[in-house]
Design a protein around this motif. Structure first.
Motif, PDB file in Angstrom:
ATOM      1  N   VAL A  12       0.106   5.971  -4.990  1.00 21.88           N
ATOM      2  CA  VAL A  12      -0.577   7.038  -4.244  1.00 21.88           C
ATOM      3  C   VAL A  12      -2.013   7.226  -4.711  1.00 21.88           C
ATOM      4  O   VAL A  12      -2.805   7.907  -4.024  1.00 21.88           O
ATOM      5  CB  VAL A  12       0.189   8.377  -4.314  1.00 21.88           C
ATOM      6  CG1 VAL A  12       1.568   8.235  -3.706  1.00 21.88           C
ATOM      7  CG2 VAL A  12       0.256   8.938  -5.726  1.00 21.88           C
ATOM      8  N   LYS A  13      -2.369   6.647  -5.843  1.00 23.71           N
ATOM      9  CA  LYS A  13      -3.750   6.731  -6.314  1.00 23.71           C
ATOM     10  C   LYS A  13      -4.687   5.844  -5.493  1.00 23.71           C
ATOM     11  O   LYS A  13      -5.912   5.995  -5.551  1.00 23.71           O
ATOM     12  CB  LYS A  13      -3.827   6.329  -7.792  1.00 23.71           C
ATOM     13  CG  LYS A  13      -3.067   7.255  -8.741  1.00 23.71           C
ATOM     14  CD  LYS A  13      -3.673   8.645  -8.798  1.00 23.71           C
ATOM     15  CE  LYS A  13      -2.983   9.496  -9.846  1.00 23.71           C
ATOM     16  NZ  LYS A  13      -3.557  10.858  -9.922  1.00 23.71           N
ATOM     17  N   PHE A  14      -4.111   4.908  -4.744  1.00 29.32           N
ATOM     18  CA  PHE A  14      -4.923   4.041  -3.888  1.00 29.32           C
ATOM     19  C   PHE A  14      -5.197   4.769  -2.572  1.00 29.32           C
ATOM     20  O   PHE A  14      -4.266   5.244  -1.907  1.00 29.32           O
ATOM     21  CB  PHE A  14      -4.192   2.730  -3.581  1.00 29.32           C
ATOM     22  CG  PHE A  14      -4.131   1.764  -4.733  1.00 29.32           C
ATOM     23  CD1 PHE A  14      -5.033   0.715  -4.818  1.00 29.32           C
ATOM     24  CD2 PHE A  14      -3.174   1.896  -5.723  1.00 29.32           C
ATOM     25  CE1 PHE A  14      -4.975  -0.188  -5.872  1.00 29.32           C
ATOM     26  CE2 PHE A  14      -3.099   1.004  -6.784  1.00 29.32           C
ATOM     27  CZ  PHE A  14      -4.008  -0.045  -6.861  1.00 29.32           C
ATOM     28  N   ASP A  15      -6.460   4.854  -2.197  1.00 24.03           N
ATOM     29  CA  ASP A  15      -6.827   5.426  -0.902  1.00 24.03           C
ATOM     30  C   ASP A  15      -6.687   4.336   0.151  1.00 24.03           C
ATOM     31  O   ASP A  15      -7.455   3.375   0.169  1.00 24.03           O
ATOM     32  CB  ASP A  15      -8.269   5.936  -0.949  1.00 24.03           C
ATOM     33  CG  ASP A  15      -8.742   6.491   0.394  1.00 24.03           C
ATOM     34  OD1 ASP A  15      -7.902   6.690   1.285  1.00 24.03           O
ATOM     35  OD2 ASP A  15      -9.959   6.722   0.536  1.00 24.03           O
ATOM     36  N   THR A  16      -5.699   4.467   1.016  1.00 24.83           N
ATOM     37  CA  THR A  16      -5.412   3.408   1.990  1.00 24.83           C
ATOM     38  C   THR A  16      -5.380   3.941   3.416  1.00 24.83           C
ATOM     39  O   THR A  16      -4.700   3.402   4.281  1.00 24.83           O
ATOM     40  CB  THR A  16      -4.074   2.726   1.677  1.00 24.83           C
ATOM     41  OG1 THR A  16      -3.034   3.720   1.657  1.00 24.83           O
ATOM     42  CG2 THR A  16      -4.120   2.013   0.337  1.00 24.83           C
ATOM     43  N   GLN A  17      -6.110   4.994   3.676  1.00 22.27           N
ATOM     44  CA  GLN A  17      -6.128   5.577   5.017  1.00 22.27           C
ATOM     45  C   GLN A  17      -6.609   4.552   6.041  1.00 22.27           C
ATOM     46  O   GLN A  17      -7.608   3.866   5.842  1.00 22.27           O
ATOM     47  CB  GLN A  17      -7.062   6.786   5.022  1.00 22.27           C
ATOM     48  CG  GLN A  17      -7.058   7.603   6.293  1.00 22.27           C
ATOM     49  CD  GLN A  17      -7.981   8.804   6.172  1.00 22.27           C
ATOM     50  OE1 GLN A  17      -9.174   8.649   5.930  1.00 22.27           O
ATOM     51  NE2 GLN A  17      -7.428   9.996   6.321  1.00 22.27           N
ATOM     52  N   SER A  18      -5.878   4.434   7.135  1.00 24.46           N
ATOM     53  CA  SER A  18      -6.277   3.546   8.230  1.00 24.46           C
ATOM     54  C   SER A  18      -7.046   4.344   9.284  1.00 24.46           C
ATOM     55  O   SER A  18      -6.990   5.580   9.309  1.00 24.46           O
ATOM     56  CB  SER A  18      -5.055   2.871   8.853  1.00 24.46           C
ATOM     57  OG  SER A  18      -4.070   3.841   9.209  1.00 24.46           O
ATOM     58  N   LEU A  19      -7.757   3.654  10.154  1.00 21.18           N
ATOM     59  CA  LEU A  19      -8.584   4.306  11.165  1.00 21.18           C
ATOM     60  C   LEU A  19      -8.279   3.752  12.548  1.00 21.18           C
ATOM     61  O   LEU A  19      -8.097   2.540  12.722  1.00 21.18           O
ATOM     62  CB  LEU A  19     -10.069   4.106  10.851  1.00 21.18           C
ATOM     63  CG  LEU A  19     -10.611   4.799   9.593  1.00 21.18           C
ATOM     64  CD1 LEU A  19     -12.074   4.423   9.383  1.00 21.18           C
ATOM     65  CD2 LEU A  19     -10.462   6.309   9.697  1.00 21.18           C
ATOM     66  N   GLU A  20      -8.271   4.626  13.525  1.00 17.28           N
ATOM     67  CA  GLU A  20      -8.030   4.221  14.906  1.00 17.28           C
ATOM     68  C   GLU A  20      -9.285   3.592  15.516  1.00 17.28           C
ATOM     69  O   GLU A  20     -10.394   3.759  15.014  1.00 17.28           O
ATOM     70  CB  GLU A  20      -7.604   5.432  15.745  1.00 17.28           C
ATOM     71  CG  GLU A  20      -6.276   6.040  15.312  1.00 17.28           C
ATOM     72  CD  GLU A  20      -5.885   7.230  16.157  1.00 17.28           C
ATOM     73  OE1 GLU A  20      -6.658   7.569  17.077  1.00 17.28           O
ATOM     74  OE2 GLU A  20      -4.827   7.821  15.900  1.00 17.28           O
ATOM     75  N   ASP A  21      -9.057   2.875  16.617  1.00 15.51           N
ATOM     76  CA  ASP A  21     -10.146   2.301  17.428  1.00 15.51           C
ATOM     77  C   ASP A  21     -11.033   1.339  16.651  1.00 15.51           C
ATOM     78  O   ASP A  21     -12.232   1.228  16.903  1.00 15.51           O
ATOM     79  CB  ASP A  21     -11.006   3.407  18.050  1.00 15.51           C
ATOM     80  CG  ASP A  21     -10.205   4.302  18.983  1.00 15.51           C
ATOM     81  OD1 ASP A  21      -9.316   3.776  19.676  1.00 15.51           O
ATOM     82  OD2 ASP A  21     -10.466   5.511  19.014  1.00 15.51           O
ATOM     83  N   MET A  22     -10.439   0.645  15.684  1.00 16.35           N
ATOM     84  CA  MET A  22     -11.159  -0.394  14.959  1.00 16.35           C
ATOM     85  C   MET A  22     -10.583  -1.738  15.376  1.00 16.35           C
ATOM     86  O   MET A  22      -9.368  -1.904  15.466  1.00 16.35           O
ATOM     87  CB  MET A  22     -11.008  -0.208  13.454  1.00 16.35           C
ATOM     88  CG  MET A  22     -11.466   1.155  12.936  1.00 16.35           C
ATOM     89  SD  MET A  22     -13.238   1.422  13.092  1.00 16.35           S
ATOM     90  CE  MET A  22     -13.846   0.311  11.830  1.00 16.35           C
TER      91      MET A  22
END
Length: 408
Positions: A12-22
């Motif tokens: 959970v220490k890894f920031d792995t947020q994904s993004l839409e419309d990429m």
């Protein structure tokens, strides 16, 4: 050997947020940092054929210890977290022997997780909970699934006396934005059947999910000085609002549950001159799903008739389909998951997913893949939490499923 909790707190220490419309996969390069770390960890614990690719997928194999001809089982989890709330600088906290009462997540910001709003909390009294500090999500969706699979993997690799067939492991990017298996190497993965470990509370077994579509409205208005606007102005924002009012009020996710589908306005931006709106359309029933898409288009057509052709453009794209029809011919996947839970004293909860998983799409790519619980609750928000005892029990369930297939 690291515990499942130690692994989870690391991931959970890894920031792995994904993004839409990429267009790129992964949608964010930072997901690859966790992919590299997981690949190295798989190698360290003795997994074979460990590999990553340019899209951030991670694959590994646990070789068979049995001479019997057994099905190759796969276990899959996703690395990204939802973009609904930040996943950066997650500060998890363990509440030991939880007392079943409200939890102050952040005293300074006065963020409290209240049992009146989340009554399911009370059933975890006496257990140890991992919570956030109220400023981010936790990331149990789906780093808990990763931790549980990794613990299972090391258990098998350090205990060669446990009889089992070949086990394949896969970690995917971009599940939260619907692109988790765009480049998944099903053939190279080599599993006959698989499970995604991406569900909620302990006991959940899911093999029905929504049929899903993404829909966009592109509205072209006419901007003119309001002092001389009569008969000339077409306010794109008001047209977007008019469109929304023509959708069935009761088919809003705020008012639906179980097998009820919905239309959801997820974003709206623009001005008088132009506007864009994004929707998601969901229904378990394929006929009703097609009817919803047709209605969406019909409303756009009506507004074009009313305000002029080309004023409203509707763009619809199917995202995934209900996996039920692909799983039912292989119902042993559900039967064995249910049996594994019952033998371990867990009550199976067979429920339809009010969403989707990588497994839904994989099931239509000739890899039947139902979904199992992680033990987490309140995903995609600051009030997310997970029971340590639930995580530990999930690892037992995975090992029991493998044992059941090994003994058949």
């Amino acid at each position: 050997m690291k515990s499942v909790v130690e692994r989870f707190l690391k991931y959970v220490k890894f920031d792995t947020q994904s993004l839409e419309d990429m267009e790129a996969v992964p949608s964010t390069e930072k997901q690859k940092k966790l992919a590299v770390a997981l690949a190295e960890e798989l190698k360290e614990i003795g997994a074979k054929n460990v590999r990553t690719d340019e899209h951030g997928y991670v694959y590994g194999t646990i070789p068979a210890t049995s001479n019997k001809k057994l099905p190759v089982l796969g276990f899959i989890a996703h690395m990204d977290t939802s973009n609904a709330i930040s996943g950066k600088d997650v500060k998890p906290r363990i509440i030991e022997n939880y007392d079943g009462k409200d939890i102050v997540l952040n005293e300074e910001l006065k963020i409290i997780m209240e049992t009146s709003q989340y009554p399911a909390m009370e059933k975890y009294a006496g257990q140890d909970l991992i919570v956030t500090d109220g400023t981010t999500l936790l990331g149990a969706d789906d780093k808990a699934g990763i931790a549980e699979i990794m613990f299972m993997a090391e258990t098998l690799l350090t205990h060669p006396e446990i009889e089992h067939g070949t086990i394949q492991i896969g970690f995917t990017p971009d599940e939260e934005v619907g692109r988790g298996v765009d480049f998944f190497d099903v053939e190279g993965f080599g599993a006959d059947f698989a499970y995604t470990i991406d569900g909620g509370e302990l006991g959940e077994i899911e093999y029905e999910n929504f049929n899903a579509a993404a829909a966009k409205l592109i509205i072209q208005g006419t901007s003119i000085h309001p002092g001389s606007a009569k008969g000339k102005m077409i306010n794109a924002l008001l047209l977007a609002m008019e469109f929304q009012t023509m959708l069935p009020v009761e088919q809003n996710p705020m008012f639906t549950e179980n097998y009820e589908g919905f239309f959801m306005l997820s974003s709206l931006e623009g001005s008088v001159d132009s506007a864009k709106a994004s929707y998601i359309i969901r229904d378990h029933d394929k006929v009703k799903f097609e009817e919803k898409k047709a209605r969406f288009q019909k409303i756009a057509d009506y507004l074009n008739d009313k305000y002029g052709d080309g004023t409203v453009k509707a763009v619809l794209k199917d995202s995934y389909y209900n996996m039920k029809e692909m799983i039912e011919p292989h119902i042993h996947l559900i039967d064995n998951a249910r049996k594994a839970m019952e033998e371990l004293g867990v009550t199976p909860i067979v429920v339809p997913i009010r969403g989707g998983t990588d497994g839904a799409r994989l099931s239509y790519m000739n890899l039947p893949c139902p979904n199992l619980c992680t033990g987490g609750n309140n995903f995609h928000g600051r009030y997310e939490y997970i029971s340590i005892q639930s995580m530990e029990k999930v690892t037992e369930i995975l090992l029991k499923i493998i044992a059941l297939y090994s003994n058949q």
